[in-house]
Design a protein around this motif. Structure first.
Motif, PDB file in Angstrom:
ATOM      1  N   GLN A   1     115.058 -57.416   3.106  1.00 19.74           N
ATOM      2  CA  GLN A   1     113.866 -56.970   2.582  1.00 19.74           C
ATOM      3  C   GLN A   1     113.491 -55.618   2.848  1.00 19.74           C
ATOM      4  O   GLN A   1     112.548 -55.246   1.920  1.00 19.74           O
ATOM      5  CB  GLN A   1     112.978 -57.995   3.235  1.00 19.74           C
TER       6      GLN A   1
ATOM      7  N   GLU B   1     118.831 -60.855   9.175  1.00 23.01           N
ATOM      8  CA  GLU B   1     117.789 -61.604   8.012  1.00 23.01           C
ATOM      9  C   GLU B   1     117.957 -63.238   8.385  1.00 23.01           C
ATOM     10  O   GLU B   1     119.109 -63.478   8.812  1.00 23.01           O
ATOM     11  CB  GLU B   1     118.123 -61.332   6.816  1.00 23.01           C
TER      12      GLU B   1
ATOM     13  N   ASP C   1     116.164 -67.378   4.473  1.00 24.40           N
ATOM     14  CA  ASP C   1     115.786 -66.599   3.851  1.00 24.40           C
ATOM     15  C   ASP C   1     116.931 -65.883   3.081  1.00 24.40           C
ATOM     16  O   ASP C   1     116.559 -65.836   1.759  1.00 24.40           O
ATOM     17  CB  ASP C   1     115.034 -65.145   4.840  1.00 24.40           C
TER      18      ASP C   1
ATOM     19  N   ASP D   1     117.590 -68.414   0.297  1.00 23.71           N
ATOM     20  CA  ASP D   1     116.744 -68.705  -0.740  1.00 23.71           C
ATOM     21  C   ASP D   1     116.831 -67.551  -1.660  1.00 23.71           C
ATOM     22  O   ASP D   1     116.580 -67.501  -2.839  1.00 23.71           O
ATOM     23  CB  ASP D   1     115.256 -68.584  -0.166  1.00 23.71           C
ATOM     24  N   ARG D   2     116.945 -66.299  -1.155  1.00 20.65           N
ATOM     25  CA  ARG D   2     117.016 -64.972  -2.106  1.00 20.65           C
ATOM     26  C   ARG D   2     118.295 -65.259  -2.979  1.00 20.65           C
ATOM     27  O   ARG D   2     118.188 -64.627  -3.944  1.00 20.65           O
ATOM     28  CB  ARG D   2     117.168 -63.864  -0.922  1.00 20.65           C
TER      29      ARG D   2
ATOM     30  N   ARG E   1     118.426 -65.366  -7.023  1.00 21.30           N
ATOM     31  CA  ARG E   1     119.428 -64.193  -7.858  1.00 21.30           C
ATOM     32  C   ARG E   1     120.270 -64.931  -8.744  1.00 21.30           C
ATOM     33  O   ARG E   1     120.614 -64.601  -9.991  1.00 21.30           O
ATOM     34  CB  ARG E   1     120.096 -63.373  -6.841  1.00 21.30           C
TER      35      ARG E   1
END
Length: 100
Positions: free
Chosen positions: A4, A33, A37, A40-41, A45
């Motif tokens: 992030q 990270e 998270d 989910d990222r 994408r």
């Protein structure tokens, strides 16, 4: 530093461990990270790549829109197919032959 906050770190985990008197594993654990998270990222994408592809965009157009390489686009779409996130293409209809 997590994804992030992208960027190069100023020192390696080993250097930070020596500086602060902890193990390199502790440093990696603290700056990593959270797994959910990341998942989910990654899912977001893949969804973006699938949405662009199903709307008719080429790999090059998707890469430009997402700010990545065409190889990354291929990998995202491959993973989306593997995870069942990409609709199957419609079967092609046989072309009718014109009698001459």
């Amino acid at each position: 530093m997590s994804a992030q906050q992208p960027g190069r770190r100023k020192m390696t985990a080993r250097e930070a461990a020596e500086k602060y008197g902890v193990s390199p594993r502790t440093v990696r654990r603290l700056v990593a990270e959270p797994r959910q998270d990341f998942l989910d990222r990654a899912s977001a994408r893949r969804a973006q790549a699938v949405q662009l592809r199903t709307s008719g965009a080429s790999y090059v157009e998707i890469a430009e829109a997402m700010g990545c390489s065409t190889g990354t686009v291929g990998r995202l779409l491959h993973d989306a197919r593997r995870y069942g996130e990409m609709p199957e293409p419609a079967p092609e209809q046989p072309k009718e032959q014109v009698a001459s």
